[in-house]
Scaffold this active site. Structure first.
Site: not given
Length: 228
Positions: A152, A183
């Protein structure tokens, strides 16, 4: 007349070890202030591993119910100023916080994010894990034809200085992700270097590989004694 050679940005690498997310954030703020005021062409790469924590980016905020639900599972919860939505950090994940003056790096924000993506793709290659960047306009690093997120990325840039950064799943317990929509992406999964290779890849093993990939991609020089 000889052309003056451009001096490469020097970067101090600091391994903080296991550290709470909020404590690491305070360290980032402190270092960013030093980099901001420094006349030297120096950046800092903070590396660490966090105890279990969920963080929410600028686009949202944890509700009291969510905080209660997630903390009951043994994790902390924090709202963050980085880009992106909800993510998880925990043991078995290498977290990197580059604190760099983008003006001294001569790089824009979008290009910087691209560098971080390709740096992580380069690191994954070390284990023969083929990865790609920015799948379907989602930042981060992906494997399996863009179906599984292995790293990420979420950054904040203030007064030209970067904070926050990247998180690479090494041998993290992926069941922590079942408690959130990572996310904000509903139709894709998460993975780790250990899952993809079928063998345990620890944060300790991944750290030197990621450092080398970072230095190579950003064309910076490691100097742990550089003046800030």
């Amino acid at each position: 007349k000889k052309k003056k050679k451009k001096m490469a940005l020097r970067v101090r690498v600091v391994n903080l070890g296991r550290m709470g997310w909020d404590v690491a954030l305070a360290r980032q703020v402190q270092v960013a202030e030093m980099v901001q005021q420094s006349p030297h062409k120096t950046g800092v790469l903070l590396l660490c591993e966090h105890p279990a924590v969920y963080t929410m980016g600028r686009r949202g905020k944890f509700s009291p119910d969510e905080i209660e639900r997630l903390t009951a599972k043994g994790a902390s919860c924090f709202n963050a100023l980085r880009g992106g939505q909800t993510t998880f950090h925990g043991p078995g994940q290498l977290v990197g916080y580059p604190i760099i003056d983008l003006r001294k790096l001569q790089c824009g924000v979008r290009d910087y994010v691209t560098h971080i993506e390709h740096m992580l793709i380069g690191a994954c290659k070390h284990w023969n894990v083929p990865a790609t960047a920015a799948c379907d306009n989602h930042t981060g690093v992906w494997v399996g034809g863009g179906q599984r997120k292995i790293a990420a990325i979420g950054i904040e840039v203030s007064r030209g200085i970067t904070k926050h950064g990247f998180a690479l799943n090494c041998n993290v317990d992926l069941s922590w992700y079942n408690n959130i929509v990572p996310c904000g992406i509903t139709d894709k999964g998460v993975t780790s270097l250990s899952t993809e290779t079928g063998k345990t890849v620890t944060v300790e093993e991944a750290t030197p590989v990621v450092i080398d990939a970072f230095l190579e991609r950003l064309k910076v020089v490691r100097d742990d004694n550089a003046d800030l």
